[in-house]
Design an enzyme around this catalytic site. Structure first.
Site, PDB file in Angstrom:
ATOM      1  N   ASP A 100       0.859  -1.192   0.000  1.00  0.00           N
ATOM      2  CA  ASP A 100       0.000   0.000   0.000  1.00  0.00           C
ATOM      3  C   ASP A 100       0.891   1.237   0.000  1.00  0.00           C
ATOM      4  O   ASP A 100       2.110   1.129   0.023  1.00  0.00           O
ATOM      5  CB  ASP A 100      -0.944  -0.039   1.205  1.00  0.00           C
ATOM      6  CG  ASP A 100      -0.178  -0.034   2.533  1.00  0.00           C
ATOM      7  OD1 ASP A 100       1.072   0.036   2.512  1.00  0.00           O
ATOM      8  OD2 ASP A 100      -0.833  -0.103   3.589  1.00  0.00           O
ATOM      9  N   SER A 101       0.286   2.417   0.004  1.00  0.00           N
ATOM     10  CA  SER A 101       1.089   3.641  -0.134  1.00  0.00           C
ATOM     11  C   SER A 101       1.635   4.127   1.193  1.00  0.00           C
ATOM     12  O   SER A 101       2.533   4.954   1.227  1.00  0.00           O
ATOM     13  CB  SER A 101       0.220   4.742  -0.725  1.00  0.00           C
ATOM     14  OG  SER A 101      -0.779   5.106   0.223  1.00  0.00           O
ATOM     15  N   GLY A 102       1.084   3.642   2.293  1.00  0.00           N
ATOM     16  CA  GLY A 102       1.492   4.137   3.606  1.00  0.00           C
ATOM     17  C   GLY A 102       0.598   5.243   4.119  1.00  0.00           C
ATOM     18  O   GLY A 102       0.585   5.527   5.312  1.00  0.00           O
ATOM     19  N   GLY A 103      -0.141   5.868   3.241  1.00  0.00           N
ATOM     20  CA  GLY A 103      -0.977   7.010   3.629  1.00  0.00           C
ATOM     21  C   GLY A 103      -2.099   6.625   4.571  1.00  0.00           C
ATOM     22  O   GLY A 103      -2.316   7.266   5.599  1.00  0.00           O
ATOM     23  N   PHE A 104      -2.767   5.540   4.246  1.00  0.00           N
ATOM     24  CA  PHE A 104      -3.918   5.126   5.045  1.00  0.00           C
ATOM     25  C   PHE A 104      -3.525   4.869   6.496  1.00  0.00           C
ATOM     26  O   PHE A 104      -4.185   5.311   7.424  1.00  0.00           O
ATOM     27  CB  PHE A 104      -4.555   3.871   4.437  1.00  0.00           C
ATOM     28  CG  PHE A 104      -5.698   3.327   5.241  1.00  0.00           C
ATOM     29  CD1 PHE A 104      -6.940   3.945   5.218  1.00  0.00           C
ATOM     30  CD2 PHE A 104      -5.529   2.214   6.048  1.00  0.00           C
ATOM     31  CE1 PHE A 104      -8.001   3.455   5.979  1.00  0.00           C
ATOM     32  CE2 PHE A 104      -6.581   1.719   6.828  1.00  0.00           C
ATOM     33  CZ  PHE A 104      -7.814   2.345   6.787  1.00  0.00           C
ATOM     34  N   ASP A 155      -3.046   8.234  -1.864  1.00  0.00           N
ATOM     35  CA  ASP A 155      -4.335   8.898  -2.093  1.00  0.00           C
ATOM     36  C   ASP A 155      -4.693   9.749  -0.890  1.00  0.00           C
ATOM     37  O   ASP A 155      -4.112   9.608   0.181  1.00  0.00           O
ATOM     38  CB  ASP A 155      -5.444   7.870  -2.401  1.00  0.00           C
ATOM     39  CG  ASP A 155      -5.560   6.780  -1.340  1.00  0.00           C
ATOM     40  OD1 ASP A 155      -4.658   6.682  -0.482  1.00  0.00           O
ATOM     41  OD2 ASP A 155      -6.546   6.032  -1.367  1.00  0.00           O
ATOM     42  N   GLN A 198     -11.561   7.209  -5.691  1.00  0.00           N
ATOM     43  CA  GLN A 198     -12.127   7.761  -4.462  1.00  0.00           C
ATOM     44  C   GLN A 198     -13.426   8.491  -4.798  1.00  0.00           C
ATOM     45  O   GLN A 198     -13.885   8.424  -5.929  1.00  0.00           O
ATOM     46  CB  GLN A 198     -11.114   8.711  -3.796  1.00  0.00           C
ATOM     47  CG  GLN A 198      -9.905   8.009  -3.190  1.00  0.00           C
ATOM     48  CD  GLN A 198     -10.246   7.226  -1.930  1.00  0.00           C
ATOM     49  OE1 GLN A 198     -11.397   7.195  -1.486  1.00  0.00           O
ATOM     50  NE2 GLN A 198      -9.241   6.558  -1.356  1.00  0.00           N
ATOM     51  N   GLY A 225     -11.458   3.776  -0.093  1.00  0.00           N
ATOM     52  CA  GLY A 225     -12.375   4.599   0.695  1.00  0.00           C
ATOM     53  C   GLY A 225     -13.654   3.908   1.100  1.00  0.00           C
ATOM     54  O   GLY A 225     -14.624   4.568   1.473  1.00  0.00           O
ATOM     55  N   ASP A 275      -8.018  -7.592  -0.019  1.00  0.00           N
ATOM     56  CA  ASP A 275      -7.085  -7.804   1.083  1.00  0.00           C
ATOM     57  C   ASP A 275      -7.809  -7.448   2.364  1.00  0.00           C
ATOM     58  O   ASP A 275      -8.740  -6.649   2.347  1.00  0.00           O
ATOM     59  CB  ASP A 275      -5.846  -6.906   0.956  1.00  0.00           C
ATOM     60  CG  ASP A 275      -6.119  -5.521   1.488  1.00  0.00           C
ATOM     61  OD1 ASP A 275      -6.769  -4.732   0.767  1.00  0.00           O
ATOM     62  OD2 ASP A 275      -5.740  -5.228   2.638  1.00  0.00           O
ATOM     63  N   CYS A 313     -12.358 -29.177   5.754  1.00  0.00           N
ATOM     64  CA  CYS A 313     -11.174 -28.361   5.467  1.00  0.00           C
ATOM     65  C   CYS A 313      -9.935 -29.233   5.304  1.00  0.00           C
ATOM     66  O   CYS A 313      -9.730 -30.198   6.045  1.00  0.00           O
ATOM     67  CB  CYS A 313     -10.973 -27.359   6.600  1.00  0.00           C
ATOM     68  SG  CYS A 313      -9.534 -26.321   6.376  1.00  0.00           S
ATOM     69  N   CYS A 315      -6.745 -27.989   5.376  1.00  0.00           N
ATOM     70  CA  CYS A 315      -5.530 -27.289   5.838  1.00  0.00           C
ATOM     71  C   CYS A 315      -4.781 -28.188   6.816  1.00  0.00           C
ATOM     72  O   CYS A 315      -5.332 -29.152   7.343  1.00  0.00           O
ATOM     73  CB  CYS A 315      -5.890 -25.957   6.500  1.00  0.00           C
ATOM     74  SG  CYS A 315      -6.455 -26.076   8.205  1.00  0.00           S
ATOM     75  N   CYS A 318      -6.466 -28.533  10.343  1.00  0.00           N
ATOM     76  CA  CYS A 318      -7.637 -29.418  10.425  1.00  0.00           C
ATOM     77  C   CYS A 318      -7.269 -30.877  10.197  1.00  0.00           C
ATOM     78  O   CYS A 318      -7.939 -31.774  10.674  1.00  0.00           O
ATOM     79  CB  CYS A 318      -8.720 -28.966   9.452  1.00  0.00           C
ATOM     80  SG  CYS A 318      -9.519 -27.447  10.005  1.00  0.00           S
ATOM     81  N   HIS A 342      -5.207 -21.980   9.446  1.00  0.00           N
ATOM     82  CA  HIS A 342      -6.563 -22.363   9.043  1.00  0.00           C
ATOM     83  C   HIS A 342      -7.288 -21.186   8.379  1.00  0.00           C
ATOM     84  O   HIS A 342      -7.913 -21.349   7.328  1.00  0.00           O
ATOM     85  CB  HIS A 342      -7.379 -22.868  10.231  1.00  0.00           C
ATOM     86  CG  HIS A 342      -8.836 -23.030   9.894  1.00  0.00           C
ATOM     87  ND1 HIS A 342      -9.319 -24.137   9.232  1.00  0.00           N
ATOM     88  CD2 HIS A 342      -9.893 -22.191  10.047  1.00  0.00           C
ATOM     89  CE1 HIS A 342     -10.618 -23.975   9.009  1.00  0.00           C
ATOM     90  NE2 HIS A 342     -10.989 -22.808   9.500  1.00  0.00           N
TER      91      HIS A 342
END
Lengths: 394, 410
Positions: A100-104, A155, A198, A225, A275, A313, A315, A318, A342
């Protein structure tokens, strides 16, 4: 000879009812990412308590992971990342990465961050007397050092529920900043910048933003956003509007969304990438994801429950352990590793099931079966409405 | 269960073979052997690094397993399956050797067990119930092991009296339940040969039910075991071993430093636990001491990965180490993981340290076979002696210290 494009995207098949699409994204060095995809978040260069080899096991097969520029910029910091030639090498991950940009994070983690036309002004979290500025150029420079395959523009983030002129200002600034980001990208042949649509909850602003961004020469788009406290009714309408405005031939990433029902609905609305920290964060508290929702394994009722978290499952947790065992080690670090495995598997398997359903053009049936299991009684109205808008009738 | 001493020489250790284990009839365990105590890595992670089928064994302290009693009762399959390690040798113990045990808190008829969730008093009845449902391959007879170097004589005597009661109760249960789990008798008596003899006398009355002996009571676990008075301890161990039967397996648990472990092996001890690995890992260190007698270079034996100097060191912990952590990761990465308090850091350190120590035990067995144990002892002792107090300083053991120390291992 020019280098091949660091990101190619192809639609492999489409759902004949909804906007769902099955795609394949190939990133530099031939790294495949099958879409739609969920990207687990490895904030500081590790998915908590999981080895890289575990993520690469055949059953797990994680193809892309997310790192947070803000955290990585502080520790280990750009000098070390530069010396080791990027995050891939640093954490020994030879598959795809997105940052990510780091801004958030600055705006959400730091009380005193302030946004100006130049960038995000903030105080150092380790030394409150130091003031720094994260500009669009700085963010890209940092992301160039980290070296992820997909990087995000800086952003102008406003709270989703903000109204009034600030929303428009942020949207317009985001458009101005994408040009500064694209201009600053020194590794355009390796790293693809995604701009971020946005415009808050206002369709006209979203439209204006998407129209401007799609004029830029980029290889994919993000919708930002959202998932910040707005009503689900507003949420899905903006997602659907955004995918209508974005080109067919490029991947679309919906930021910060990761609940199973959201993933299923938003895939139907035409999103390709997601994500969310939720699956790994909730694992640390002993919450395991299952088709019906989640199990809080801390609860006394699991003390003698000799079933695995989910019988279906596949995994490694499990396959080996019971709910009772996990309950019995609920305060040990090992619990976190087992439930994280899991939960990450749960998300990735859900996406595999989604892809298979689209491939076979059975996505509407898949959605119905899944929603019946998740909500045996009443289905939330927003889910019914959202799916209805793309011809999936629950 | 069968234990055969294959090779034995005075002051140069012995090689043994554990076989005919009822639950694992195919398994042959070569001694000297290392048990992984309180396994804190998942089965999947262990399988990526170790061969569980060949020589993997785990020691399970009661403080970490007593809460499993009810589900175990229900499952009837035993603890090895419950913890996902059904092909591993399991050993149930009553003390967590990787954490310092608080002294005192004794109540009649029970031992205090300090869990994350608080203290409980464990009596023989409950302990033997747990043994019965856990079905470990081996278990320790319950004892009062709250003795140390300078502990008052009356504590020593009290410990021995209480231990005798516990032992007699354990034995009578053991006979009743006709368990497949083998009993290892706990030898107490601190640094006092008279008390040791007294203890062994009452243990030997039940000789036919005893599969081995744990020589216990030299320290209160955790860091304290790294600080033992080695000469005083080895003197007692030597004399104790003399009066124990030769055909029974001998164990010592606790975080003894590697060169001390070697001395104990040379005196004829067969099985140890990995509490030292936990102590080293809790201090954010990787073991790098050299045990290659064909290339006897001396190294500073342990490196602290939080050290600033590793920030930009993009090599593994130890050159030529083929553990997963060294093959795939670097000191700089682990330094970052430690600074950011990421769970992966102790995982990678445990993988390396356990790998290194298991390799060390392989080399020990080779050296005994080839009559080269003294060379190995010299090489390892030199490295630890030269590093000296730089790496294991005696901390003042207070309640505050215990809290802090035990918290860091969580």
């Amino acid at each position: 000879m020019t280098k091949p494009s660091p990101l190619t995207y192809k639609v492999l098949s489409k759902c004949s009812s909804s906007k769902a699409r099955r795609g394949l994204m190939i990133l530099r060095q031939n790294k495949p990412v099958e879409l739609p995809v969920f990207m687990p978040v490895g904030t500081q260069g590790t998915l908590k308590g999981i080895l890289v080899d575990q993520l690469k096991q055949d059953n797990m097969n994680c193809q892309i992971m997310l790192g947070n520029t803000y955290h990585l910029g502080l520790r280990p910091g750009p000098e070390i990342l530069k010396k080791v030639n990027g995050l891939h090498n640093f954490m020994n991950w030879d598959r795809a990465l997105l940052t990510d940009s780091g801004g958030f994070q600055m705006v959400s983690l730091l009380e005193l961050a302030e946004i100006t036309e130049e960038g995000v002004k903030f105080q150092s979290p380790f030394d409150s007397t130091k003031e720094s500025m994260l500009t669009p150029e700085e963010s890209i420079k940092l992301q160039n050092v980290i070296g992820a395959d997909i990087i995000m523009q800086l952003d102008d983030v406003v709270k989703t529920t903000t109204t009034g002129p600030r929303v428009e200002e942020a949207m317009l600034r985001t458009i101005r900043w994408i040009d500064r980001c694209l201009e600053a990208n020194e590794r355009n042949e390796d790293q693809s910048i995604f701009p971020i649509v946005q415009g808050g909850l206002q369709p006209e602003l979203r439209k204006q933003c998407a129209e401007a961004l799609t004029k830029r020469d980029v290889r994919g788009f993000a919708v930002g956003g959202l998932s910040g406290g707005e009503s689900k009714d507003e949420f899905w309408k903006i997602v659907s509007l955004s995918t209508d405005l974005l080109p067919e031939n490029k991947p679309r990433y919906l930021m910060g969304v990761g609940f199973a029902s959201d993933l299923i609905v938003c895939v139907a609305l035409g999103i390709d990438m997601f994500d969310c920290v939720f699956p790994t964060r909730t694992a640390r508290f002993g919450c395991a994801l299952v088709r019906k929702g989640q199990l809080n394994l801390r609860q006394q009722k699991y003390e003698c429950d000799l079933e695995p978290i989910d019988k279906r499952c596949k995994c490694s947790t499990c396959k080996t352990y019971t709910r009772a065992y996990i309950h019995s080690i609920i305060n040990e670090p090992l619990m976190c590793s087992l439930v994280s495995i899991h939960n990450v598997y749960f998300q990735l398997q859900l996406m595999r099931d989604i892809r298979e359903a689209i491939d076979q053009d059975k996505y509407p049936e898949f959605v119905k079966t899944y929603m019946d299991e998740l909500y045996p009684e009443n289905k939330p109205q927003w889910i019914v409405d959202a799916l209805n808008s793309v011809n999936i009738k629950l | 269960m069968k234990f055969v001493v294959e090779l034995s020489s005075k002051c140069s250790g012995r090689l043994g073979l554990l076989s005919n284990i009822e639950r694992l009839p195919e398994r042959c365990i070569n001694t000297p052997f290392l048990l992984f105590v309180n396994p804190n890595l998942s089965r999947e992670v262990l399988e990526l690094n170790f061969c569980l089928k060949s020589d993997f064994g785990v020691a399970l302290p009661i403080s970490k397993t007593e809460q499993m009693e009810e589900p175990l009762q229900l499952s009837k399959k035993g603890i090895s399956e419950f913890i996902g390690l059904s092909e591993c040798l399991t050993f149930l113990t009553f003390q967590n050797t990787s954490e310092l045990t608080r002294t005192g808190h004794h109540e009649k008829g029970s031992i205090p067990v300090f869990r994350t969730a608080g203290k409980i008093n464990l009596n023989t009845q409950r302990y033997m119930n747990i043994v019965e449902v856990s079905k470990p391959d081996f278990y320790l007879s319950l004892a009062d092991s709250d003795t140390w170097k300078d502990c008052p004589k009356r504590r020593l005597i009290k410990s021995n009296e209480r231990s005798q009661e516990f032992f007699e109760e354990c034995i009578s249960h053991h006979k009743k339940i006709n368990s497949k789990s083998k009993l290892i008798a706990t030898v107490e008596g601190g640094y006092n040969m008279h008390e040791r003899k007294k203890c062994i006398d009452y243990l030997k009355k039940e000789d036919e039910y005893i599969s081995g002996f744990l020589i216990d009571g030299f320290h209160r676990n955790g860091f304290e075991a790294t600080q033992v008075d080695v000469d005083a301890m080895t003197e007692i161990v030597e004399k104790t071993v003399e009066i124990l039967n030769n055909d029974k397996v001998r164990l010592m648990f606790g975080a003894y430093l590697p060169h001390v472990t070697l001395q104990l092996i040379s005196l004829g001890i067969d099985i140890f636990d990995s509490s030292f690995i936990q102590i080293v890992t809790n201090m954010n260190r990787a073991l790098v001491f050299n045990f290659d007698i064909n290339n006897p270079v001396k190294r500073f034996p342990e490196i602290d990965l939080t050290d600033e100097k590793y920030k930009e060191d993009f090599t593994g912990f130890l050159e030529n180490c083929d553990c997963l952590a060294c093959r795939q990761h670097t000191k700089a990465y682990v330094n970052h993981l430690l600074i950011t308090k990421e769970l992966l850091a102790p995982m990678l350190l445990t993988i390396h340290n356990l790998h290194h120590y298991k390799r060390f035990f392989e080399v020990i067995r080779e050296c005994i076979k080839n009559n080269k144990l003294p060379e190995l002892i010299k090489l390892v002792t030199d490295q630890y002696k030269e590093a000296g107090s730089l790496i294991y300083e005696q901390p003042e053991i207070t309640d505050k210290y215990i809290k802090k120390h035990n918290a860091s291992s969580k």
